[in-house]
Design a protein around this motif. Sequence first.
Motif, PDB file in Angstrom:
ATOM      1  N   GLY A  27       0.808  -1.209   0.000  1.00 40.21           N
ATOM      2  CA  GLY A  27       0.000   0.000   0.000  1.00 40.21           C
ATOM      3  C   GLY A  27       0.842   1.260   0.000  1.00 40.21           C
ATOM      4  N   GLU A  28       0.214   2.362  -0.412  1.00 37.19           N
ATOM      5  CA  GLU A  28       0.921   3.636  -0.452  1.00 37.19           C
ATOM      6  C   GLU A  28       1.155   4.177   0.948  1.00 37.19           C
ATOM      7  OE1 GLU A  28      -3.003   6.496  -1.130  1.00 37.19           O
ATOM      8  OE2 GLU A  28      -1.673   6.051  -2.817  1.00 37.19           O
ATOM      9  N   LYS A  29       2.025   5.149   1.041  1.00 34.12           N
ATOM     10  CA  LYS A  29       2.333   5.803   2.309  1.00 34.12           C
ATOM     11  C   LYS A  29       1.052   6.217   3.020  1.00 34.12           C
ATOM     12  CE  LYS A  29       4.827   9.869   4.074  1.00 34.12           C
ATOM     13  NZ  LYS A  29       5.669  11.033   3.660  1.00 34.12           N
ATOM     14  N   GLY A  30       0.935   5.847   4.320  1.00 37.86           N
ATOM     15  CA  GLY A  30      -0.201   6.243   5.132  1.00 37.86           C
ATOM     16  C   GLY A  30      -1.430   5.364   5.005  1.00 37.86           C
ATOM     17  N   SER A  31      -1.410   4.362   4.122  1.00 35.28           N
ATOM     18  CA  SER A  31      -2.622   3.590   3.826  1.00 35.28           C
ATOM     19  C   SER A  31      -3.092   2.716   4.982  1.00 35.28           C
ATOM     20  CB  SER A  31      -2.399   2.723   2.581  1.00 35.28           C
ATOM     21  OG  SER A  31      -1.312   1.822   2.765  1.00 35.28           O
ATOM     22  N   LEU A  32      -2.212   2.393   5.926  1.00 33.74           N
ATOM     23  CA  LEU A  32      -2.597   1.563   7.076  1.00 33.74           C
ATOM     24  C   LEU A  32      -3.063   2.385   8.272  1.00 33.74           C
ATOM     25  CD1 LEU A  32       0.208  -1.176   7.031  1.00 33.74           C
ATOM     26  CD2 LEU A  32      -2.093  -1.297   6.065  1.00 33.74           C
ATOM     27  N   GLY A  33      -2.896   3.699   8.194  1.00 33.34           N
ATOM     28  CA  GLY A  33      -3.354   4.569   9.259  1.00 33.34           C
ATOM     29  C   GLY A  33      -2.482   4.513  10.508  1.00 33.34           C
ATOM     30  N   VAL A  34      -3.044   4.971  11.623  1.00 33.55           N
ATOM     31  CA  VAL A  34      -2.339   5.004  12.906  1.00 33.55           C
ATOM     32  C   VAL A  34      -2.370   3.614  13.523  1.00 33.55           C
ATOM     33  CG1 VAL A  34      -2.302   6.007  15.223  1.00 33.55           C
ATOM     34  CG2 VAL A  34      -2.945   7.424  13.251  1.00 33.55           C
ATOM     35  N   PHE A  35      -1.218   3.138  13.970  1.00 37.61           N
ATOM     36  CA  PHE A  35      -1.186   1.840  14.654  1.00 37.61           C
ATOM     37  C   PHE A  35      -1.668   2.010  16.094  1.00 37.61           C
ATOM     38  CE2 PHE A  35       2.297  -0.524  12.019  1.00 37.61           C
ATOM     39  CZ  PHE A  35       1.397  -0.631  10.973  1.00 37.61           C
ATOM     40  N   PRO A  36      -2.409   1.045  16.621  1.00 38.96           N
ATOM     41  CA  PRO A  36      -2.886   1.143  18.004  1.00 38.96           C
ATOM     42  C   PRO A  36      -1.743   1.020  19.005  1.00 38.96           C
ATOM     43  CG  PRO A  36      -3.360  -1.034  17.111  1.00 38.96           C
ATOM     44  CD  PRO A  36      -2.843  -0.207  15.971  1.00 38.96           C
ATOM     45  N   MET A  37      -1.962   1.556  20.185  1.00 37.53           N
ATOM     46  CA  MET A  37      -1.023   1.422  21.307  1.00 37.53           C
ATOM     47  C   MET A  37       0.356   1.994  20.990  1.00 37.53           C
ATOM     48  SD  MET A  37      -2.019  -2.363  22.740  1.00 37.53           S
ATOM     49  CE  MET A  37      -0.799  -2.261  24.055  1.00 37.53           C
ATOM     50  N   THR A  38       0.367   3.059  20.188  1.00 42.98           N
ATOM     51  CA  THR A  38       1.624   3.763  19.939  1.00 42.98           C
ATOM     52  C   THR A  38       1.542   5.145  20.570  1.00 42.98           C
ATOM     53  OG1 THR A  38       0.785   4.526  17.795  1.00 42.98           O
ATOM     54  CG2 THR A  38       2.114   2.529  17.800  1.00 42.98           C
ATOM     55  N   ASP A  39       2.692   5.786  20.715  1.00 43.53           N
ATOM     56  CA  ASP A  39       2.737   7.096  21.365  1.00 43.53           C
ATOM     57  C   ASP A  39       2.802   8.220  20.344  1.00 43.53           C
ATOM     58  OD1 ASP A  39       5.240   6.607  20.391  1.00 43.53           O
ATOM     59  OD2 ASP A  39       6.286   6.836  22.312  1.00 43.53           O
ATOM     60  N   ASN A  40       2.227   7.981  19.142  1.00 40.69           N
ATOM     61  CA  ASN A  40       2.254   8.994  18.096  1.00 40.69           C
ATOM     62  C   ASN A  40       1.028   8.824  17.203  1.00 40.69           C
ATOM     63  OD1 ASN A  40       2.972   7.214  15.658  1.00 40.69           O
ATOM     64  ND2 ASN A  40       4.611   6.706  17.110  1.00 40.69           N
ATOM     65  N   GLU A  41       0.826   9.805  16.330  1.00 42.75           N
ATOM     66  CA  GLU A  41      -0.311   9.777  15.403  1.00 42.75           C
ATOM     67  C   GLU A  41       0.164   9.629  13.964  1.00 42.75           C
ATOM     68  OE1 GLU A  41      -3.597   9.842  16.304  1.00 42.75           O
ATOM     69  OE2 GLU A  41      -2.813   9.612  18.344  1.00 42.75           O
TER      70      GLU A  41
END
Length: 254
Positions: A27-41
């Motif tokens: 997938g293209e950049k950003g296509s998976l969205g924000v990963f859960p349980m991370t300290d960033n968006e």
Amino acid sequence: MKLHLWRNATLELNINGTSILIDPMLGEKGSLGVFPMTDNEMLNPLVDLPFSEKELIEKLQTVDAVAVTHLHPDHWDAKAIELVDKNTPILCSEIIADQIAQQGFLNVLPINTSILWNNIEISITKGQHGTGEIGEKMGLVNGFVLKTEKESVYIVGDSIWYDDIAAEISRYQPQHIIVAGGAATFVVGDPIIMTSEDIAKVCEYAPEASVWVTHLEAVSHCKEDRNFIQKKMNEKGLEKRCFVLNDNEQVVLS
């Protein structure tokens, strides 16, 4: 034997004249969205593939098989499911074979221990995707050892260093070892893939093998980048045996 890192854990391995695409995240950049349980968006993947979609389609047409270590989306994403030809042989553990078949793939080759395919012996290896409760939530993962009469490579997959990785190295004595680095970590728990210290342990345990580091700078929960890992390898005098791959880098494993 040639290795081409596309991005993250997505590798094209040419062995015995056969092209095997490993863990495609297409997938293209950003296509998976924000990963859960991370300290960033940050949106994943953090970078695009290093070639155009037209070039990607052309590359996929030359692939003889796809090998999938596990079904996390940074190893097998919706774009891969869409673009990989449904008749392509899919090499995977028995545990995930039915799920891949349900996605429409018609030539799934489940592996319990090992199979011989295209004159390549392909064995399933164990992995541990973290420790404690986080490790349990990450589920079962595996790696692959691919061997011909003259060549062998161990693709560890998403695993920390632990006793079973040492056991697999002792069992197969691979010439080359490909590890997932980056020390990916969620907001709780320990790293779920190898830290630089883990990578050094691989090198120390397999002094005759070359070690190649992937899974870097493409997903938001990785804490160690290429420069950091290379510096640590240099400090330990491992720079002539341990190599940190860049996206789109192609190397000959010899």
